[in-house]
Structures are given as structure tokens and as C-alpha cells.
Motif scaffolding. Structure first.
Motif, mmCIF file in Angstrom:
data_model
loop_
_atom_site.group_PDB
_atom_site.id
_atom_site.type_symbol
_atom_site.label_atom_id
_atom_site.label_comp_id
_atom_site.label_asym_id
_atom_site.label_seq_id
_atom_site.Cartn_x
_atom_site.Cartn_y
_atom_site.Cartn_z
ATOM 1 N N GLY A 31 -2.170 -8.401 9.779
ATOM 2 C CA GLY A 31 -2.558 -7.490 10.463
ATOM 3 C C GLY A 31 -2.551 -5.837 9.939
ATOM 4 O O GLY A 31 -2.682 -4.843 10.665
ATOM 5 N N LEU A 32 -2.305 -5.868 8.630
ATOM 6 C CA LEU A 32 -2.187 -4.548 7.968
ATOM 7 C C LEU A 32 -3.763 -4.097 7.787
ATOM 8 O O LEU A 32 -4.512 -4.622 7.456
ATOM 9 C CB LEU A 32 -1.738 -4.850 6.656
ATOM 10 N N THR A 33 -3.822 -2.663 7.779
ATOM 11 C CA THR A 33 -5.059 -2.036 7.648
ATOM 12 C C THR A 33 -5.267 -1.989 6.069
ATOM 13 O O THR A 33 -4.354 -2.332 5.113
ATOM 14 C CB THR A 33 -4.949 -0.689 8.116
ATOM 15 N N GLU A 34 -6.478 -1.783 5.702
ATOM 16 C CA GLU A 34 -6.839 -1.456 4.196
ATOM 17 C C GLU A 34 -6.126 -0.584 3.426
ATOM 18 O O GLU A 34 -5.640 -0.678 2.504
ATOM 19 C CB GLU A 34 -8.439 -1.361 4.073
ATOM 20 N N ARG A 35 -5.752 0.497 4.256
ATOM 21 C CA ARG A 35 -5.298 1.531 3.951
ATOM 22 C C ARG A 35 -3.626 1.172 3.485
ATOM 23 O O ARG A 35 -2.832 1.456 2.345
ATOM 24 C CB ARG A 35 -5.198 2.987 4.584
ATOM 25 N N GLN A 36 -3.052 0.656 4.374
ATOM 26 C CA GLN A 36 -1.672 -0.128 4.308
ATOM 27 C C GLN A 36 -1.459 -0.789 3.162
ATOM 28 O O GLN A 36 -0.426 -0.825 2.326
ATOM 29 C CB GLN A 36 -1.314 -0.558 5.683
ATOM 30 N N ARG A 37 -2.518 -1.653 3.077
ATOM 31 C CA ARG A 37 -2.258 -2.745 1.656
ATOM 32 C C ARG A 37 -2.461 -2.091 0.537
ATOM 33 O O ARG A 37 -1.816 -2.593 -0.357
ATOM 34 C CB ARG A 37 -3.265 -3.690 2.106
ATOM 35 N N ALA A 38 -3.364 -1.243 0.466
ATOM 36 C CA ALA A 38 -3.614 -0.347 -0.562
ATOM 37 C C ALA A 38 -2.461 0.469 -0.977
ATOM 38 O O ALA A 38 -1.916 0.357 -2.232
ATOM 39 C CB ALA A 38 -4.917 0.569 -0.521
ATOM 40 N N GLU A 39 -1.592 1.147 0.015
ATOM 41 C CA GLU A 39 -0.545 1.691 -0.350
ATOM 42 C C GLU A 39 0.710 0.896 -0.885
ATOM 43 O O GLU A 39 1.346 1.215 -1.923
ATOM 44 C CB GLU A 39 -0.011 2.685 0.743
ATOM 45 N N VAL A 40 0.861 -0.240 -0.382
ATOM 46 C CA VAL A 40 1.771 -1.217 -0.722
ATOM 47 C C VAL A 40 1.662 -1.663 -2.150
ATOM 48 O O VAL A 40 2.326 -1.778 -3.208
ATOM 49 C CB VAL A 40 2.116 -2.503 0.188
ATOM 50 N N THR A 41 0.086 -1.881 -2.472
ATOM 51 C CA THR A 41 -0.226 -2.337 -3.852
ATOM 52 C C THR A 41 0.087 -1.345 -4.793
ATOM 53 O O THR A 41 0.544 -1.563 -6.012
ATOM 54 C CB THR A 41 -1.707 -2.813 -3.764
ATOM 55 N N ARG A 42 -0.414 0.054 -4.592
ATOM 56 C CA ARG A 42 -0.105 1.299 -5.226
ATOM 57 C C ARG A 42 1.211 1.360 -5.742
ATOM 58 O O ARG A 42 1.755 1.552 -6.762
ATOM 59 C CB ARG A 42 -0.538 2.337 -4.677
ATOM 60 N N LEU A 43 2.235 0.985 -4.667
ATOM 61 C CA LEU A 43 3.525 1.162 -5.011
ATOM 62 C C LEU A 43 4.019 0.144 -6.116
ATOM 63 O O LEU A 43 4.696 0.374 -6.972
ATOM 64 C CB LEU A 43 4.652 1.049 -3.886
ATOM 65 N N LEU A 44 3.476 -0.999 -6.003
ATOM 66 C CA LEU A 44 3.870 -2.041 -6.877
ATOM 67 C C LEU A 44 3.297 -1.758 -8.297
ATOM 68 O O LEU A 44 3.834 -2.364 -9.285
ATOM 69 C CB LEU A 44 3.525 -3.387 -6.290
ATOM 70 N N ASP A 45 1.936 -1.244 -8.298
ATOM 71 C CA ASP A 45 1.427 -1.045 -9.467
ATOM 72 C C ASP A 45 2.288 0.041 -10.259
ATOM 73 O O ASP A 45 2.416 -0.148 -11.516
ATOM 74 C CB ASP A 45 -0.098 -0.283 -9.068
ATOM 75 N N ARG A 46 2.808 0.927 -9.655
ATOM 76 C CA ARG A 46 3.427 1.933 -10.208
ATOM 77 C C ARG A 46 5.004 1.353 -10.510
ATOM 78 O O ARG A 46 5.556 1.546 -11.786
ATOM 79 C CB ARG A 46 3.971 3.107 -9.421
ATOM 80 N N LEU A 47 5.434 0.232 -9.982
ATOM 81 C CA LEU A 47 6.775 -0.330 -10.379
ATOM 82 C C LEU A 47 6.560 -1.095 -11.475
ATOM 83 O O LEU A 47 7.348 -0.931 -12.564
ATOM 84 C CB LEU A 47 7.096 -1.357 -9.039
ATOM 85 N N ARG A 48 5.481 -1.800 -11.678
ATOM 86 C CA ARG A 48 5.264 -2.446 -12.889
ATOM 87 C C ARG A 48 4.857 -1.678 -14.113
ATOM 88 O O ARG A 48 5.311 -2.299 -15.240
ATOM 89 C CB ARG A 48 3.985 -3.590 -12.459
ATOM 90 N N ALA A 49 4.328 -0.643 -14.050
ATOM 91 C CA ALA A 49 4.271 0.398 -15.071
ATOM 92 C C ALA A 49 5.249 0.984 -15.681
ATOM 93 O O ALA A 49 5.549 1.541 -16.854
ATOM 94 C CB ALA A 49 3.154 1.128 -14.890
ATOM 95 N N THR A 50 6.778 0.734 -14.894
ATOM 96 C CA THR A 50 7.821 1.714 -15.237
ATOM 97 C C THR A 50 8.456 0.867 -16.562
ATOM 98 O O THR A 50 8.541 -0.399 -16.609
ATOM 99 C CB THR A 50 8.929 1.630 -14.240
ATOM 100 N N PRO A 51 9.132 1.461 -17.604
ATOM 101 C CA PRO A 51 9.844 0.872 -18.639
ATOM 102 C C PRO A 51 11.200 -0.004 -18.036
ATOM 103 O O PRO A 51 11.444 -0.788 -18.438
ATOM 104 C CB PRO A 51 10.482 2.213 -19.258
ATOM 105 N N GLN A 52 11.730 0.558 -16.803
ATOM 106 C CA GLN A 52 12.647 -0.229 -16.266
ATOM 107 C C GLN A 52 12.267 -1.785 -15.829
ATOM 108 O O GLN A 52 13.076 -2.599 -16.080
ATOM 109 C CB GLN A 52 13.401 0.414 -15.042
ATOM 110 N N TRP A 53 11.088 -1.864 -15.347
ATOM 111 C CA TRP A 53 10.603 -3.176 -14.885
ATOM 112 C C TRP A 53 10.359 -3.845 -16.297
ATOM 113 O O TRP A 53 10.637 -5.238 -16.131
ATOM 114 C CB TRP A 53 9.553 -2.966 -13.784
ATOM 115 N N GLN A 54 9.679 -3.336 -16.938
ATOM 116 C CA GLN A 54 9.420 -4.178 -18.241
ATOM 117 C C GLN A 54 10.704 -4.598 -19.003
ATOM 118 O O GLN A 54 10.513 -5.583 -19.505
ATOM 119 C CB GLN A 54 8.567 -3.330 -19.253
ATOM 120 N N ARG A 55 11.745 -3.879 -19.006
ATOM 121 C CA ARG A 55 12.825 -4.265 -19.495
ATOM 122 C C ARG A 55 13.625 -5.259 -18.718
ATOM 123 O O ARG A 55 14.111 -6.263 -19.399
ATOM 124 C CB ARG A 55 14.030 -2.883 -19.481
ATOM 125 N N ALA A 56 13.386 -5.312 -17.442
ATOM 126 C CA ALA A 56 13.932 -6.232 -16.436
ATOM 127 C C ALA A 56 13.303 -7.668 -16.842
ATOM 128 O O ALA A 56 13.858 -8.662 -16.835
ATOM 129 C CB ALA A 56 13.751 -6.218 -15.105
#
Length: 342
Positions: free
Chosen positions: A273-298
């Protein structure tokens, strides 16, 4: 618990130590001055603390904290019924974009093997995060110095009345450790239905029995025992992925002479039941997480492969995994054998 796949089972319930870590609140940065307060992002883990799901979720939370990408992240464990208790909870959180479920191959297997009424396809797919090979591990003082040594002993003891060698797995029946064990047994010429194994609620609970020789060998994610491997407590005999793991002195199954690959993966689901906007915001957060040096180090430190997939591609992947894992479960006769969480 020693289990004969497809046969009778002698129950040996694991202890309650994992319940001591049933919840963990991880503060993640702070809101900007004057910004409206936002509810914490809650990451639900469908197994007790100490396993691969738990460690992955806490790595996500710590990375969000260290990078300041989120205001507050709460990781909590809701084990039960092979992870389906947490899935049911998620499905009752319709429209809540502040809760995510840490999941992966294991949850797909448990849903299919139990035949539960609610499926993963009722949730909102968010992202596949990582892939990880399984590892065949033994204590450092094990008599088995190579995967070939283990296979010879395993096959020599089959059907001798002693029950043969006993493996340890840290996942539920139908989960990645169990599926890897059954597929390896099949590949080396053993009948999966005759394989003995003890099941534990995650790698944390399995380590002591493994070091104490209460099991002869174990199947586990490479990252779960990385410290014990680095410390020389455990020896890896083989890894199940398509290529060797950096920092782990062990061949792939294919290099050891068995044309088999088994790769675990983990990702995140949101409630329906998430809206398209809600889903896009969650995805955008994870996109940014994945791009961090800290995640790449993990990723590097845990032997994880970046398997990032979102949106319709992740939805299509989940549908394909349901079909693939369902075929394996049917072929090995595992339907209805799910037990506990792990």
C-alpha cells in the motif's frame, strides 16, 4: 536438532540466549534545526540476533548513522515460524513507509516450504542489497584438511548405522544453509533424505557446537564467521559461489570438482500500500546508502557482493526466485519441513 531431511526428527531445541538481544535502538544522527520530527525508520529482522539477517540490518543502520542519511533507525528482532511472523507483521502495516523487513533467500524458502497463506508477493519490493556465497567450515583442529577429505569421510559413513557425519546449519529448513547442504549432498552423490544435520537459530548459536565438535562441519554465510576465520578458529574447505572469496583460502565447489554454485542474497521489503512517492523516497535513501564509501567498505570486509537491484527489476527477480526455489524444494521433498528461525 539432528534432522533427516524427509524423515523423522529428534528435537533438540536451542537455548534462549538469543532472546537477550531481541531489540536494539540505534540512534542515527539528528534532524536539522527547525526540521519537523520524523518517526524512526524501523528495520525488522525476522530471526533472533546474531545471524546473517541481523548483521546485515545492523550494518545498514550503522551506515545510515555514520553517513547522516537518516534521522533515527531502530533495528528490532521479531522471530517466529521461520520468519513468517515478521512477514505477517509487515503485511499488517499497510502504507507505513517507516518500516522495512530484512529478508532474503531464506524467507523465500520458508514461505514456500511451509505453504503459509501470505506470500512475499503481497509486500512492496524495495531492494536486493547483497549476495553472499555459503562456506563449508570446520574447526581448525578438524581431521578434514580439504573438501575432498570431508566428502570421502561423509560418503564412507553413510548408512553405517552411526548416522554418518552431522552438519550444522544456521538457517531454517528451506533456508540458504539448508538448501546449500542438500544440494552439496546431491552433488557429491549422497541422498539428501539421509543427510544428518543440527539446526541452530543463526550462526551465533552454531559457533560453540561447531568449535566443540558437536557437529562435524557447518554451512554458513562467509561473512557470519569472518572473525573466527581470521582468528584461525575455523577453516574454510570450500565456498559455494562462482569465484573464490578475497581473504579466504578455499576453492569454489567447481574448482574442487563439483559443478555447483549456491549464492545467498539479502534485501528489503516494505509493507503493502505504499504510494509511488513513498516507494521512490525509500529507494532514493537506499541509492544514497549504496553510494557511500562506508557501505562499499562493509561489502569488502564482509565478503559480500554488491547485488543492488530495485523497482520492477527486483520484483521480477523475486518472482523468478519463487519459481526457482519452489522447484528445488519440490525436487528435494522439503515441503512442510520448516522449523524455527535462523
Amino acid at each position: 536438532m539432528i534432522t533427516r531431511a524427509g524423515g523423522a526428527r529428534r528435537a533438540r531445541r536451542p537455548g534462549l540466549a538469543a532472546a537477550l538481544a531481541a531489540a536494539c535502538l540505534l540512534p542515527v544522527g539528528g534532524c536539522a534545526p527547525g526540521a519537523p520530527a520524523q518517526e524512526p525508520l524501523r528495520l525488522m529482522v525476522p530471526v533472533p540476533a546474531g545471524g546473517g539477517y541481523d548483521y546485515t540490518a545492523r550494518t545498514v543502520a550503522v551506515t545510515l548513522r555514520d553517513t547522516g542519511l537518516a534521522g533515527e533507525v531502530e533495528v528490532f528482532n521479531l522471530p517466529g515460524s521461520s520468519g513468517t511472523v515478521a512477514l505477517t507483521r509487515l503485511l499488517h502495516e499497510t502504507g507505513n513507509d517507516r518500516m522495512l523487513l530484512q529478508m532474503g533467500l531464506g524467507l523465500v524458502g520458508s514461505v514456500l516450504s511451509q505453504g503459509v497463506p501470505h506470500g512475499i508477493d503481497e509486500a512492496t519490493p524495495v531492494a536486493r542489497l547483497i549476495a553472499e556465497p555459503e562456506a563449508v567450515v570446520v574447526p581448525a583442529d578438524s581431521p578434514y584438511a580439504s573438501f575432498g577429505d570431508l566428502v570421502r569421510a561423509w560418503k564412507a559413513n553413510e548408512g553405517d548405522g552411526s548416522g554418518g557425519l552431522v552438519a550444522g546449519i544456521g538457517s531454517r529448513v528451506g533456508g540458504p544453509d539448508h538448501l546449500a547442504l542438500m544440494l552439496i549432498a546431491e552433488a557429491v552423490g549422497l541422498a539428501p533424505a539421509e543427510v544428518g544435520f543440527d539446526r541452530y537459530d543463526g550462526g551465533g548459536q552454531m559457533l560453540a557446537p561447531l568449535l566443540g565438535h558437536r557437529v562435524d562441519f557447518a554451512l554458513t554465510g562467509v561473512g557470519e564467521y569472518r572473525h573466527a576465520i581470521a582468528a584461525g578458529q575455523l577453516r574454510v574447505l570450500a565456498v559455494t559461489g562462482p569465484r573464490p572469496v578475497s581473504g579466504v583460502d578455499a576453492p569454489t565447489l567447481r574448482r574442487a570438482g563439483y559443478p555447483l554454485e549456491v549464492v545467498n542474497w539479502r534485501g528489503l521489503l516494505a509493507p503493502p500500500g505504499l504510494t509511488e512517492r513513498q516507494r521512490a523516497e525509500v529507494t532514493r535513501l537506499l541509492d544514497r546508502l549504496r553510494a557511500t564509501p562506508q557501505w562499499q567498505r562493509a561489502l569488502r570486509e564482509n565478503g559480500w557482493t554488491d547485488a543492488y537491484l530495485t523497482g520492477d527489476r527486483f520484483s521480477a527477480f523475486l518472482a523468478a526466485e519463487n519459481r526457482r526455489v519452489g522447484r528445488v524444494i519440490d525436487r528435494l521433498g522439503l515441503t512442510g519441513e520448516a522449523d524455527g528461525a535462523g
